[in-house]
Design an enzyme around this catalytic site. Structure first.
Site, PDB file in Angstrom:
ATOM      1  CE1 TYR A 116       3.422  16.040  37.599  1.00  0.00           C
ATOM      2  CE2 TYR A 116       5.515  14.889  37.716  1.00  0.00           C
ATOM      3  CZ  TYR A 116       4.158  14.885  37.429  1.00  0.00           C
ATOM      4  OH  TYR A 116       3.548  13.737  36.974  1.00  0.00           O
ATOM      5  CB  SER A 143       4.970  11.722  39.291  1.00  0.00           C
ATOM      6  OG  SER A 143       6.316  11.813  38.855  1.00  0.00           O
TER       7      SER A 143
HETATM    8  N1  NAD Z   1       2.669  11.492  31.334  1.00  0.00           N
HETATM    9  C1  NAD Z   1       3.572  11.066  32.211  1.00  0.00           C
HETATM   10  O1  NAD Z   1       4.748  10.785  31.869  1.00  0.00           O
HETATM   11  C2  NAD Z   1       3.196  10.891  33.652  1.00  0.00           C
HETATM   12  C3  NAD Z   1       4.114  10.276  34.520  1.00  0.00           C
HETATM   13  C4  NAD Z   1       3.776  10.116  35.857  1.00  0.00           C
HETATM   14  C5  NAD Z   1       2.562  10.557  36.316  1.00  0.00           C
HETATM   15  N2  NAD Z   1       1.696  11.167  35.450  1.00  0.00           N
HETATM   16  C6  NAD Z   1       0.427  11.647  35.985  1.00  0.00           C
HETATM   17  O2  NAD Z   1      -0.646  11.071  35.271  1.00  0.00           O
HETATM   18  C7  NAD Z   1      -1.752  11.967  35.295  1.00  0.00           C
HETATM   19  C8  NAD Z   1      -2.244  12.197  33.867  1.00  0.00           C
HETATM   20  O3  NAD Z   1      -1.195  12.769  33.111  1.00  0.00           O
HETATM   21  P1  NAD Z   1      -1.217  12.823  31.509  1.00  0.00           P
HETATM   22  O4  NAD Z   1       0.196  12.763  31.071  1.00  0.00           O
HETATM   23  O5  NAD Z   1      -2.199  11.829  30.993  1.00  0.00           O
HETATM   24  O6  NAD Z   1      -1.732  14.315  31.258  1.00  0.00           O
HETATM   25  P2  NAD Z   1      -2.478  14.922  29.960  1.00  0.00           P
HETATM   26  O7  NAD Z   1      -2.076  16.350  29.898  1.00  0.00           O
HETATM   27  O8  NAD Z   1      -2.269  14.060  28.758  1.00  0.00           O
HETATM   28  O9  NAD Z   1      -4.017  14.832  30.345  1.00  0.00           O
HETATM   29  C9  NAD Z   1      -4.520  15.567  31.411  1.00  0.00           C
HETATM   30  C10 NAD Z   1      -6.021  15.779  31.219  1.00  0.00           C
HETATM   31  O10 NAD Z   1      -6.472  16.579  32.336  1.00  0.00           O
HETATM   32  C11 NAD Z   1      -7.456  17.480  31.844  1.00  0.00           C
HETATM   33  N3  NAD Z   1      -7.552  18.604  32.783  1.00  0.00           N
HETATM   34  C12 NAD Z   1      -6.731  19.679  32.906  1.00  0.00           C
HETATM   35  N4  NAD Z   1      -7.171  20.495  33.875  1.00  0.00           N
HETATM   36  C13 NAD Z   1      -8.300  19.927  34.387  1.00  0.00           C
HETATM   37  C14 NAD Z   1      -9.211  20.296  35.414  1.00  0.00           C
HETATM   38  N5  NAD Z   1      -9.072  21.437  36.110  1.00  0.00           N
HETATM   39  N6  NAD Z   1     -10.255  19.466  35.688  1.00  0.00           N
HETATM   40  C15 NAD Z   1     -10.429  18.326  34.984  1.00  0.00           C
HETATM   41  N7  NAD Z   1      -9.612  17.933  33.976  1.00  0.00           N
HETATM   42  C16 NAD Z   1      -8.550  18.719  33.694  1.00  0.00           C
HETATM   43  C17 NAD Z   1      -6.947  17.896  30.459  1.00  0.00           C
HETATM   44  O11 NAD Z   1      -7.985  18.428  29.656  1.00  0.00           O
HETATM   45  C18 NAD Z   1      -6.386  16.567  29.943  1.00  0.00           C
HETATM   46  O12 NAD Z   1      -7.351  15.838  29.206  1.00  0.00           O
HETATM   47  C19 NAD Z   1      -1.266  13.236  36.004  1.00  0.00           C
HETATM   48  O13 NAD Z   1      -1.597  13.173  37.367  1.00  0.00           O
HETATM   49  C20 NAD Z   1       0.222  13.143  35.832  1.00  0.00           C
HETATM   50  O14 NAD Z   1       0.914  13.872  36.811  1.00  0.00           O
HETATM   51  C21 NAD Z   1       1.973  11.328  34.136  1.00  0.00           C
END
Ligand code: NAD
Length: 255
Positions: free
Chosen positions: A167, A144
């Site tokens: 984070y 991120s």
């Molecule tokens: N959403 C944003 O704005 C954003 C921005 C920058 C980076 N990111 C990064 O993108 C990635 C995905 O984020 P997202 O927003 O899609 O999250 P999300 O919460 O929508 O999805 C995360 C998924 O991870 C799964 N999960 C949780 N714990 C787990 C475990 N122990 N083992 C396996 N799966 C597990 C959950 O069931 C879920 O399906 C993350 O690394 C996040 O930090 C997201």
């Protein structure tokens, strides 16, 4: 572009993971939704085009659990005979995650860092062992903007949101885990890179979206589909000698 590549996407049932899975399938890869929730994984697969579904695998995998990761690596090896890449994209957090700095208890801090950064380490370690045996491999860590720059706290004013301290620690640590592993795996034919994302649209309040937009160049918050191109690049042969690097897709937020 990804012809028959078996690509494990942890957290593949989530907001960003689902877009990654769809994009990999559209490029003729074999994405594996590796989520802690099998049910969510099956639902994510079912929500995609029928034509894409045939090549998508779904497995229950907990990145924080050694046995779970080892078991699924063995099962994938058995089924496909190979694993081409791991995309570390899961987003584990405990029930107290998301609090403001002074409200974060040490136990919660430790647990969240352990689940997320520790989980990425755990998955990477076991996949890397397999990749060494296999003679090649590819790991992409999803990070991120807040792993690179200090939070812009002012854009959260008037909302209940904040950037949790965990984070910032997790994602900055992850950026260096990439470099550490890339260097450690010298001569093993295994690449490790980071893909850093800006904020992704997910029903946030208008006020926040507007404030966030002011920090960016042309769009502001991005749709999940806006960030898949760089992942496909990192998974493909086109980036064969890109190793230990960080590609930032954030519409200029960190400038
Ligand atoms: N959403 C944003 O704005 C954003 C921005 C920058 C980076 N990111 C990064 O993108 C990635 C995905 O984020 P997202 O927003 O899609 O999250 P999300 O919460 O929508 O999805 C995360 C998924 O991870 C799964 N999960 C949780 N714990 C787990 C475990 N122990 N083992 C396996 N799966 C597990 C959950 O069931 C879920 O399906 C993350 O690394 C996040 O930090 C997201």
């Amino acid at each position: 572009m990804l012809n028959d590549q078996v690509i494990v996407v942890t957290g593949g049932a989530g907001l960003v993971g689902k877009a990654f899975v769809k994009a990999i399938a559209e490029k003729s890869g074999i994405p594996i939704i590796a989520d802690i929730s099998l049910e969510k994984g099956e639902q994510a697969k079912a929500s995609l085009d029928q034509t894409l579904q045939a090549n998508i695998g779904v497995i229950e995998l907990d990145i924080t659990n050694k046995q779970s990761v080892q078991k699924q690596i063995a099962a994938l090896k058995q089924k496909y005979g190979k694993i081409d890449a791991l995309v570390n994209n899961a987003y584990p957090r405990n029930k107290n995650y998301g609090r403001h700095f002074f409200d974060v208890e040490l136990d919660d801090f430790n647990e969240n860092v352990s689940l997320h950064l520790g989980g990425y380490f755990n998955a990477s370690k076991h996949f890397a062992k397999f990749f060494i045996e296999q003679g090649r491999g590819n790991i992409v860590n999803i990070s991120s903007i807040y792993g690179l720059v200090a939070p812009r706290f002012h854009i959260y004013e008037g909302t209940k949101m904040t950037v949790p301290v965990e984070y910032a620690v997790i994602k900055s640590g992850l950026n260096h885990l990439t470099q550490y592993m890339a260097a450690y795996l010298k001569d093993k034919n295994i690449r490790v890179n980071t893909l850093t994302l800006g904020g992704i649209l997910d029903g946030q309040a208008d006020l926040f979206i507007k404030s966030y937009r002011n920090e960016c160049l042309n769009k502001g918050m991005l749709n999940p589909e806006d960030v898949v191109g760089s992942l496909l690049y990192l998974l493909s042969e086109k980036s064969k000698y890109v190793n230990g690097q960080n590609i930032v897709v954030d519409d200029g937020f960190i400038l």
